[in-house]
Structures are given as structure tokens and as C-alpha cells.
Design an enzyme around this catalytic site. Structure first.
Site, short mmCIF file in Angstrom:
data_model
loop_
_atom_site.label_atom_id
_atom_site.label_comp_id
_atom_site.label_asym_id
_atom_site.label_seq_id
_atom_site.Cartn_x
_atom_site.Cartn_y
_atom_site.Cartn_z
N SER A 33 0.84 -1.20 0.00
CA SER A 33 0.00 0.00 0.00
C SER A 33 0.88 1.25 0.00
O SER A 33 1.71 1.43 -0.87
CB SER A 33 -0.97 -0.02 1.18
OG SER A 33 -1.84 -1.12 1.07
N LYS B 129 -23.38 16.83 4.83
CA LYS B 129 -22.49 17.33 5.88
C LYS B 129 -22.30 16.25 6.96
O LYS B 129 -23.27 15.67 7.44
CB LYS B 129 -23.05 18.61 6.49
CG LYS B 129 -22.24 19.18 7.66
CD LYS B 129 -20.85 19.57 7.22
CE LYS B 129 -20.06 20.14 8.39
NZ LYS B 129 -18.65 20.40 8.02
#
Length: 328
Positions: A124, A176
Site C-alpha cells: 500500500s 455534511k
């Protein structure tokens, strides 16, 4: 009369003890000062003042570390450093942490020959930073790959319902603070996160393609999240050679004209104390002792937090599966 004699003896004993501790304290302070002055004068780092190969080790989870970035810049400016071995043993970490480290290492590679050595694991973001080097070596059985991006989040809505707890919120817009942990994830929030992940993923894929001389399609075919042994990675052109530090040094000598038999010296953030002119190994040890005591307490508390919740933002990390409990 005997009382006066006893008092006199006790007084002399006290004076001897006091003199001893005063002398010990003076010697201790003198040692700290002398070691600090020697360090400031460069004696403590005299090995780094002669020609050598710098070993920069990246171990554990990768996060954005300003001290580490400063150290890399310092290595790039050190005239005695003739080459750099980036020694990696990391499953990855935050994507932005990997990006910051990659950018700093690319700047280093423009000034110093840089070779990456993947040890046990470089996956990764651990593989991402290996891409900063102009040559990558790994052991036959090193773990690498896991090219991809992850965004993890938990949801305890059912548990809260069982406990009779209800959460509510007033938002400026539906997306949000999404996703949250107390309501089911909406399709819109999931789509937003998918866009976020894929944008970062495309950046990673293009980086692999650019640095490994692959087409974007070839890079994408290797970036399905799976891990590879060093042997597999070599076949897929994700690394350049099988080997360890000896192979990395050999490449520096044969391909980058680094002088043979130069010593390899560790450069680490812990040893870089130039910000403290009178720092000495003794005073550093005292500080480290206090810090370890503090971080040990914090580490015990952090252990209560699930591993997937300890990294903020997008994550590029290979999570090794935990061994399952065996039934007797």
C-alpha cells in the site's frame, strides 16, 4: 561528654555523605555538558562527516511526520552522503502521509542516488514510497503490492437502538458530516465516498504507471488490491530485483558510481537532535525515558480503539489478517 562525641561522629558522617553527593552531582553535570559540547562540535556525529551511504528506515504505519520530512531534507544537503538506501518495513498508512513522504523522497532522489529495499513488507503506502526510488529490491518472499485506497467507517445504530439511545442532528446540507456512526449510510453519502476513494486511487495508479514504466491499463491490472511476493512483483515489473541490502548497495556501486565499500550509516529522527545544541546521549535518554512512560500510558488507552478507527482520512494500508482462535 559521650553525647557530644556521638553528635560529632554523626556530623562527620553527614558531611562525608553530603560531599559525596555534591561530587557525584558535579561529575554528572560535567559529563552532560561535555557530551553536549562535543555533540555541538560534531564529535558525536563524526561518522556522518565522512563519505558514506545513508540508510533511512521506514517502519510501521506511515503517517505525515514533519520531523521525518526535515530529516530527508537534511540528508539531501549532506555532502558526505553519497547514496541512500530506503529500507522499508511497512504495511502502509494514510494516503496523504504516503504522498508527503513520496514527494520528499523524490526531491532527495534528484540530489542523491536512491534505492529502495523492501524487507518483510512494503505494501500500500509502503509500496507507494518505494516508487520514489530509481531501483527497488525485495526478498523473494517479501510482501508488497496491495495497491489501492480504503475508507473505513463503523455504524452502531442497532446497538444504540438496543440501548434506547437516539441521536439527531441539524445539518446545513444532507452530506455534511456523512457518514456518521448512528444512522444508516445513505446512497448519496456512499457515492460521495466512492468518488473520493476513486480519485485517490486513480492518482495512485498513475503514479505506479509513471514510475514503473507501465501503461495506465497495465498498472490498473496490478492495482486490484491484492498482495504479491517479491518474486511475483518482479514478474509484474513492480520491483527490479530480488535481494536485500547487499543487492541495493551493489546497484548503487555499479549503476550510480558510488564508491565501493563505503560504510552504511543509519539516519533516524531519534538521532537527529540538531535543534538542541547541547543535547547529549545522556540528556536524550532521560527525555526518552519520560516520553516512553507517557506514551506507554497513552498506548494502553489507544489499544481500546479498533484498529480501523485510528487513522484519519483516506487510508492505503494492507491489514494482515489476525489469526483465528482455535477450538481445543
Amino acid at each position: 561528654m559521650s553525647l557530644d562525641a556521638d553528635a560529632l561522629v554523626d556530623r562527620r558522617r553527614m558531611r562525608r555523605k553530603l560531599s559525596f553527593w555534591r561530587g557525584a552531582a558535579f561529575i554528572l553535570v560535567a559529563l552532560v555538558v561535555i557530551a553536549g559540547i562535543a555533540y555541538a562540535a560534531g564529535f558525536a556525529g563524526i561518522g556522518k562527516r565522512s563519505a558514506h551511504i545513508a540508510r533511512l528506515s521506514i517502519d510501521g504505519v506511515i503517517l505525515e511526520n514533519r520531523d521525518q520530512l526535515k530529516l530527508i531534507e537534511k540528508i539531501s544537503k549532506a555532502k558526505a552522503v553519497k547514496g541512500v538506501i530506503l529500507s522499508i518495513n511497512s504495511p502502509g498508512g494514510s494516503t496523504t502521509g504516503g504522498e508527503a513522504l513520496y514527494d520528499a523522497l523524490r526531491k532527495l532522489a534528484e540530489k542523491k542516488p536512491l534505492v529502495a529495499e523492501i524487507r518483510t513488507v512494503g505494501a500500500s503506502a509502503g509500496y507507494m514510497i518505494a516508487l520514489s526510488a530509481d531501483h527497488i529490491v525485495a526478498r523473494y518472499n517479501s510482501i508488497t503490492g496491495s495497491i489501492g485506497v480504503l475508507f473505513q467507517f463503523g455504524n452502531i445504530a442497532k446497538l444504540m437502538e438496543t440501548l434506547g439511545v437516539q441521536m439527531d442532528a441539524v445539518k446545513s446540507a444532507p452530506l455534511k458530516a456523512e457518514p456518521d456512526f448512528y444512522t444508516p449510510t445513505s446512497p448519496e453519502a456512499r457515492a460521495m465516498l466512492k468518488t473520493l476513494v476513486m480519485d485517490s486511487y486513480d492518482w495512485f495508479v498513475n503514479l505506479v504507471a509513471e514510475r514503473r514504466g507501465l501503461s495506465v491499463e497495465e498498472a490498473r491490472s496490478r492495482a486490484d488490491g491484492q498482495i504479491y511476493t517479491g518474486h511475483n512483483a518482479l514478474d509484474l515489473k513492480l520491483i527490479d530485483a530480488i535481494g536485500g541490502e547487499d543487492a541495493a548497495i551493489s546497484w548503487l556501486e555499479t549503476e550510480r558510481s558510488v564508491a565501493k565499500d563505503l560504510p552504511v550509516i543509519n539516519w533516524s529522527v531519534d538521532e537527529d537532535q540538531d535543534g538542541l545544541p547541547l543535547a547529549s546521549s545522556m540528556s536524550q535518554s532521560l527525555g526518552e525515558g519520560f516520553a516512553k512512560g507517557l506514551t506507554g500510558s497513552l498506548g494502553a488507552a489507544k489499544g481500546l480503539i479498533p484498529r480501523g478507527l485510528t487513522l484519519d482520512g483516506l487510508v492505503s494500508v494492507w491489514q494482515a489478517p489476525e489469526a483465528a482462535d482455535e477450538n481445543p
